[in-house]
Design an enzyme around this catalytic site. Structure first.
Site, short mmCIF file in Angstrom:
data_model
loop_
_atom_site.label_atom_id
_atom_site.label_comp_id
_atom_site.label_asym_id
_atom_site.label_seq_id
_atom_site.Cartn_x
_atom_site.Cartn_y
_atom_site.Cartn_z
N LYS A 21 0.85 -1.19 0.00
CA LYS A 21 0.00 0.00 0.00
C LYS A 21 0.88 1.24 0.00
O LYS A 21 2.01 1.21 0.49
CB LYS A 21 -0.86 0.03 1.27
CG LYS A 21 -1.99 -0.99 1.31
CD LYS A 21 -2.75 -0.88 2.63
CE LYS A 21 -3.84 -1.93 2.73
NZ LYS A 21 -4.94 -1.75 1.76
N ARG A 74 -10.03 -11.67 2.06
CA ARG A 74 -10.89 -12.72 1.48
C ARG A 74 -10.19 -14.07 1.50
O ARG A 74 -10.84 -15.10 1.53
CB ARG A 74 -11.30 -12.30 0.05
CG ARG A 74 -10.16 -12.16 -0.90
CD ARG A 74 -10.54 -11.40 -2.17
NE ARG A 74 -10.67 -9.95 -1.93
CZ ARG A 74 -11.06 -9.08 -2.85
NH1 ARG A 74 -11.40 -9.50 -4.06
NH2 ARG A 74 -11.15 -7.79 -2.57
N1 BES Z 1 -8.04 -3.97 4.53
C1 BES Z 1 -8.21 -3.56 3.18
C2 BES Z 1 -9.52 -2.84 2.93
C3 BES Z 1 -9.71 -1.52 3.60
C4 BES Z 1 -9.41 -0.34 2.96
C5 BES Z 1 -10.28 -1.44 4.86
C6 BES Z 1 -9.64 0.88 3.56
C7 BES Z 1 -10.50 -0.23 5.47
C8 BES Z 1 -10.19 0.94 4.82
C9 BES Z 1 -8.17 -4.79 2.27
O1 BES Z 1 -7.36 -5.81 2.68
C10 BES Z 1 -7.67 -4.33 0.94
O2 BES Z 1 -6.55 -3.93 0.89
N2 BES Z 1 -8.51 -4.38 -0.08
C11 BES Z 1 -8.15 -3.97 -1.38
C12 BES Z 1 -8.63 -5.02 -2.36
C13 BES Z 1 -8.10 -4.82 -3.73
C14 BES Z 1 -6.62 -5.07 -3.76
C15 BES Z 1 -8.83 -5.77 -4.64
C16 BES Z 1 -8.81 -2.62 -1.65
O3 BES Z 1 -9.94 -2.41 -1.19
O4 BES Z 1 -8.17 -1.78 -2.27
MN MN Z 2 -5.37 -5.57 2.02
#
Ligand code: BES
Ligand code: MN
Ligand code: ZN
Length: 524
Positions: free
Chosen positions: A304, A378
């Site tokens: 990230k 997931r």
């Molecule tokens: N934990 C994150 C989702 C999240 C984002 C929670 C902001 C709370 C606030 C999750 O693991 C994630 O990174 N999801 C990605 C999925 C994508 C890579 C398909 C996302 O939402 O960008």
């Molecule tokens: Mn994630």
């Protein structure tokens, strides 16, 4: 904090702070002054007539969240009286009283008192007709708010609003404001006393369990590790009627939890799979709650961006909701069996991390092409959902901070709900209204499955940008089998960027009330 209920008179009660939740009688027309209720004449006198004058002047119209602090004239009766508006009577919902409870706790802190009295919502001003209203539902909004629901919400608000977190400070942030130690719910007479004291107990249990969940979520990744979450669950198992089992990596390998282990591989923190069992329902099949427990989500090799990454310590908020709900359920003792499952890992990049492109085998046997290591929630949920089959559950609900897209879709005021069983979805919708943790449904239509087709494996772990929340739900559905199941995406509701009446900036503990409400609704 000790919360009790008692019978007493508003004008004579000896307390540093008397709080009166106040319903707007004049309807929604804002320019009409509120009448002084007959039974408040004595109180008005004790306040030197300032209460009546504030009403006549229209300074206090009981609009929602409006408040007014008054002081006594003499040396007897309540030292201060805090009026808190809860809006029009006809539109009264439990959430208004939860807010009033939070506001009361906040004001108590400001005026540095350690105890207060609150007029039970039917003792003055508030939901006076509550007692006569029907038992069914009780969520309100149509004049149906019950005394039970009103008092419970008020107490929840008080406990949630009084919450502070100084664990990592060398000295308390505000040393001059004492913690709220004593709260009394004041009733005009004995009618309804049983209802009130029961509601106080439920509200207190729920508020505390939610605060417990907030504390799990606020602790940073270097403290709240998977092993730490497991220890917290085990500690609850010692105190309460909960059987807690923790799977370590060895057991996970034997179980074939390939997806969970793949996410865990990048971190030196060992993963844990926490199983919490509450047995209140004899031989009946259980309900299963599942919570995403990523104690820190850096994204892994699909790293990230740095800005805001620190917030990913709350990526275990689903786990906190399950552990908090199991605590509340064990304390309330409903006649139902419940299993809480928490897959917990840390998602970090390292020489051992899973790579984009890796193909892993989940507990169910399904092969997954990992296109993005940041879609890790997931993966760990996949193994937990298929693990649940052994319980042959009546129904299963998971909660997860799963997608950023959920925040884009519904912002911070609704939990995303998805699932396939209409009855279950309806139960959760109702539990959401009653608990004030509201849900809003998105579809799981077959058409979305296309986006998860892999060129090389059974499924891939991302569906691209369109409908990111739904494709995450579609992914989870693959691992559920025939169990009635629903998924709650709490990415937008688990953390508050702005303070609310009973919510400081920070973790919300969302899901604890919703889960518990749903489970209690399913008890016999
Ligand atoms: N934990 C994150 C989702 C999240 C984002 C929670 C902001 C709370 C606030 C999750 O693991 C994630 O990174 N999801 C990605 C999925 C994508 C890579 C398909 C996302 O939402 O960008
Ligand atoms: Mn994630
Ligand atoms: Zn995550």
């Amino acid at each position: 904090m000790k919360i009790t209920s008692r019978v007493g008179s508003l004008s004579e009660i000896e307390t540093p702070l008397l709080v009166i939740p106040w319903c707007q009688e004049s309807g929604v027309e804002e320019e009409v002054a509120e009448p002084l209720p007959e039974n408040l004449g004595d109180l008005d006198a004790a306040l030197g007539g300032t209460l009546g004058r504030a009403l006549t002047a229209g300074d206090f119209r009981a609009k929602k969240r409006q408040s007014l602090l008054l002081y006594r004239m003499g040396t007897q009766g309540p030292q201060r009286v805090l009026l808190i508006g809860v809006g029009p009577r006809a539109a009264l919902v439990a959430e208004r009283l939860r807010e009033a409870g939070g506001q009361a706790a906040g004001r108590a802190r400001e005026v540095a008192v350690a105890e207060l009295c609150v007029a039970a919502p039917d003792a003055a001003g508030g939901a006076r007709e509550a007692r006569e209203a029907g038992e069914a539902g009780g969520a309100g909004g149509d004049g149906s708010l019950t005394l039970e629901a009103a008092v419970r919400a008020l107490v929840e608000g008080l406990v949630l609003g009084a919450w502070r977190f100084d664990e990592f400070r060398s000295s308390p942030e505000s040393p001059d404001s004492p913690a709220l130690e004593k709260v009394e719910i004041l009733m005009a007479d004995r009618a309804g006393q049983g209802v009130v004291s029961a509601a106080v107990q439920v509200g207190e249990v729920l508020g505390r369990a939610q605060n417990f969940a907030r504390e799990l979520a606020v602790r940073p990744g270097n403290v709240a590790t998977p092993a730490y979450l497991a220890e917290q669950a085990q500690a609850l198992g010692k105190d309460l009627d909960l059987e807690v089992t923790v799977l370590t990596p060895h057991a996970m390998r034997e179980e074939g939890m390939g997806a969970l282990l793949a996410v865990a591989a990048g971190s030196d923190e060992e993963p844990r799979f926490i199983v919490m069992e509450y047995k209140g329902g004899g031989k009946e099949a259980p309900l299963v709650l599942v919570g995403k427990g990523v104690t820190f989500d850096s994204g892994g090799l699909s790293l990230k961006p740095p800005a805001g990454m620190e917030s990913m310590k709350y990526d275990m908020s689903g786990a906190a909701a399950v552990i908090g709900a199991m605590k509340a359920i064990a304390e309330l003792g409903p006649k139902v069996n419940v299993v809480g499952l928490v897959p917990s890992v840390e998602n970090l990049p390292s020489a051992h991390s899973m790579r984009p492109g890796d193909i892993i085998r989940a507990h169910s046997g399904t092969t997954i092409e990992v296109l993005n290591t940041d879609a890790e929630g997931r993966l760990i949920l996949a193994d937990a959902l298929s693990y649940a089959a052994r319980y042959e559950p009546k129904a299963m609900v998971d909660a997860a901070t799963l997608t950023g897209a959920a925040v884009i879709a519904l912002g911070h005021h609704a939990i995303v709900l998805m699932g396939t069983e209409p009855d279950l979805l309806e139960q959760l919708q109702e539990a959401g209204e009653r608990s004030g943790e509201r849900v809003w449904q998105l579809p799981l239509w077959e058409e979305y499955r296309e986006q998860l087709k892999s060129d090389i494996a059974d499924i891939k772990n991302t569906g691209g940008r369109p409908a990111g929340t739904i494709t995450a739900g579609m992914f989870l559905r693959e691992f559920v089998g025939s169990i009635p199941w629903a998924h709650l995406d709490i990415a937008g509701t688990a953390w508050a960027n702005e303070a609310g009446p009973y919510q400081p900036k920070g973790p919300t503990g969302v899901g604890v009330r919703l889960f518990t409400e749903w489970v209690i609704g399913r008890a016999s």
